[in-house]
Design a protein around this motif. Structure first.
Motif, PDB file in Angstrom:
ATOM      1  N   ALA A  14     -21.051  29.862   8.420  1.00 19.17           N
ATOM      2  CA  ALA A  14     -21.816  29.741   9.458  1.00 19.17           C
ATOM      3  C   ALA A  14     -21.709  30.784  10.787  1.00 19.17           C
ATOM      4  CB  ALA A  14     -21.622  28.058  10.068  1.00 19.17           C
ATOM      5  N   ALA A  15     -20.529  30.763  10.934  1.00 21.15           N
ATOM      6  CA  ALA A  15     -20.249  31.739  12.012  1.00 21.15           C
ATOM      7  C   ALA A  15     -20.654  33.188  12.053  1.00 21.15           C
ATOM      8  CB  ALA A  15     -18.508  31.760  12.459  1.00 21.15           C
ATOM      9  N   ILE A  16     -20.681  33.753  10.898  1.00 16.39           N
ATOM     10  CA  ILE A  16     -20.952  35.015  10.296  1.00 16.39           C
ATOM     11  C   ILE A  16     -22.673  34.828  10.687  1.00 16.39           C
ATOM     12  CG2 ILE A  16     -21.458  36.685   8.602  1.00 16.39           C
ATOM     13  CD1 ILE A  16     -18.542  35.799   7.587  1.00 16.39           C
ATOM     14  N   THR A  17     -23.208  34.074   9.875  1.00 15.41           N
ATOM     15  CA  THR A  17     -24.802  33.887  10.194  1.00 15.41           C
ATOM     16  C   THR A  17     -24.984  33.973  11.606  1.00 15.41           C
ATOM     17  OG1 THR A  17     -24.530  32.559   8.337  1.00 15.41           O
ATOM     18  CG2 THR A  17     -26.710  32.852   9.079  1.00 15.41           C
ATOM     19  N   THR A  18     -24.626  33.150  12.142  1.00 15.60           N
ATOM     20  CA  THR A  18     -24.860  32.919  13.890  1.00 15.60           C
ATOM     21  C   THR A  18     -24.565  34.450  14.611  1.00 15.60           C
ATOM     22  OG1 THR A  18     -23.464  31.233  13.678  1.00 15.60           O
ATOM     23  CG2 THR A  18     -24.812  31.478  15.734  1.00 15.60           C
ATOM     24  N   GLU A  19     -23.606  35.044  14.012  1.00 16.89           N
ATOM     25  CA  GLU A  19     -23.237  36.414  14.652  1.00 16.89           C
ATOM     26  C   GLU A  19     -24.512  37.308  14.172  1.00 16.89           C
ATOM     27  OE1 GLU A  19     -19.695  38.275  13.856  1.00 16.89           O
ATOM     28  OE2 GLU A  19     -18.680  36.621  14.611  1.00 16.89           O
ATOM     29  N   LEU A  20     -24.943  37.342  12.807  1.00 18.04           N
ATOM     30  CA  LEU A  20     -25.887  38.214  12.529  1.00 18.04           C
ATOM     31  C   LEU A  20     -27.314  37.926  12.968  1.00 18.04           C
ATOM     32  CD1 LEU A  20     -25.385  38.435   8.772  1.00 18.04           C
ATOM     33  CD2 LEU A  20     -25.077  40.191  10.133  1.00 18.04           C
ATOM     34  N   ILE A  21     -27.669  36.717  13.228  1.00 20.25           N
ATOM     35  CA  ILE A  21     -28.716  36.367  14.105  1.00 20.25           C
ATOM     36  C   ILE A  21     -28.966  36.844  15.261  1.00 20.25           C
ATOM     37  CG2 ILE A  21     -30.065  34.304  15.036  1.00 20.25           C
ATOM     38  CD1 ILE A  21     -29.397  32.646  12.423  1.00 20.25           C
TER      39      ILE A  21
END
Lengths: 292, 85
Positions: free
Chosen positions: A276-283
């Motif tokens: 989830a953290a990685i996804t947020t960062e990517l977004i």
């Protein structure tokens, strides 16, 4: 939602707990084998002594001057419950089962109008019994300082019990200890030890010859009774040792498995939040790039 | 022509063998037990039990403390609280 760092810490702490429970389980398994062997080695003595007792008791039982340990005090008002517990915990419900059996017996006796006192062996039964019967504990025996309670301890306990009996502190004593059936099952057992219960039937000597006694039958019996008591207590000490290790092994096996489940759950949670953290960062990065 | 002899303590079965004769220190004097002894029971104070494996051989001594001896149809059984050695 817990942070990644927190989750990692929890996983690690559960892992180290699992290591401890696993070690304790293996130690218990090794000790169990020894305790079982000791219990088996004690059986021939106990069974022979019981045979001799049976044949002697049947001869003396009718006499008026039979020893008091066999005949009793003549009344049955004051009961003593000798409760045998372990010194250490980490063995599941073993001790609470014994204590529950002891308290149930005590309440049943009280309901009949008898007085009940306790003699405790082992540390773990003290607190709960004291809570239920604050003034009824008249003695306790500490087995925590010896590694493997053995015959010497049984001798001391027996001597103390006989002293109390001779001193007129109680009329009937019952022994409560767990019988080791398997690593999963240890049943609390209740047994009368004083006065020594007359054996159900004497083993008839089929040789037909008259047995000679030296010195007389009663002298032998007076000497044999305390020894019989010791053997009973020794047997109970061996049973508790085997039961403790068996119960501990099972309890620790469960604990290890629980810890494994917990680790799995926490790891999934950890991975999810990481993703989830990685996804947020990517977004965030993509959104930033589009804004340019 | 052998006597079945057993020496048992609470901790273990020390001896179970066929021997020629055993001399037990009974509370009213020592007594020797050979095969076919009449049924007999005695207390045994502290002392040495002597075991003669064969006729005329040197006895083997075992120190026992606090015991009890029984001679029955199936031989001699000594129940001792402690055995040394």
């Amino acid at each position: 939602m817990a942070s990644l760092k927190e989750l990692k810490g929890r996983i690690n702490s559960v892992k180290s707990t699992q290591k401890i429970t696993k070690a304790k389980q293996m130690v218990a398994a090794a000790k169990l084998r020894k305790a079982q062997a000791a219990a088996e080695a004690a059986r021939p003595y106990a069974s022979r002594l019981a045979d001799v007792m049976a044949s002697l008791a049947s001869k003396v039982a009718g006499n008026d001057n039979a020893p008091r340990l066999l005949a009793g005090t003549g009344c049955s008002e004051r009961y003593l419950l000798v409760v045998i517990n372990t010194d250490k915990g980490l063995c599941g419900g073993l001790n609470s089962n014994i204590v529950r059996a002891a308290l149930a017996k005590a309440r049943a006796l009280q309901a009949e109008g008898k007085s009940v006192q306790f003699y405790l062996v082992g540390k773990k039964g003290r607190a709960p019994i004291r809570r239920a019967f604050p003034d009824a504990i008249i003695g306790q025996f500490d087995t925590s300082e010896v590694r493997n309670p053995g015959y010497e301890e049984a001798e001391k306990i027996a001597a103390e019990l006989v002293d109390m009996f001779e001193g007129g502190k109680f009329d009937i004593a019952h022994l409560i200890y767990p019988t080791f059936k398997s690593a999963l099952v240890q049943d609390p057992t209740l047994q009368q030890i004083i006065p020594v219960p007359a054996p159900a039937e004497a083993v008839e000597d089929n040789s037909g010859a008259v047995v000679e006694y030296e010195p007389g039958e009663e002298e032998i019996l007076t000497e044999l009774l305390p020894r019989y008591l010791k053997t009973q207590l020794f047997g109970a000490l061996l049973e508790i040792a085997a039961s403790e290790q068996g119960a501990s092994m099972t309890a620790m096996d469960n604990a290890t498995r629980n810890a494994g489940d917990l680790i799995q759950k926490l790891t999934i949670q950890y991975n999810r939040s990481r993703q989830a953290a990685i996804t947020t960062e990517l977004i965030e990065i993509i959104a930033g790039a589009e804004a340019l | 022509m052998a006597l079945h002899f057993e020496l048992v303590t609470p901790a273990k079965l020390v001896r179970s063998e066929d021997v020629h004769m055993v001399v037990v220190p009974g509370s009213e004097g020592e007594f020797g037990v050979l095969e076919g002894h009449a049924p007999f029971m005695s207390t045994v104070p502290d002392g040495a039990v002597q075991i003669y494996k064969t006729e005329g051989s040197a006895p083997e001594e075992i120190q026992v403390r606090g015991g009890f001896a029984e001679v029955g149809a199936n031989g001699l059984t000594v129940l001792a609280e402690h055995v040394e050695g």
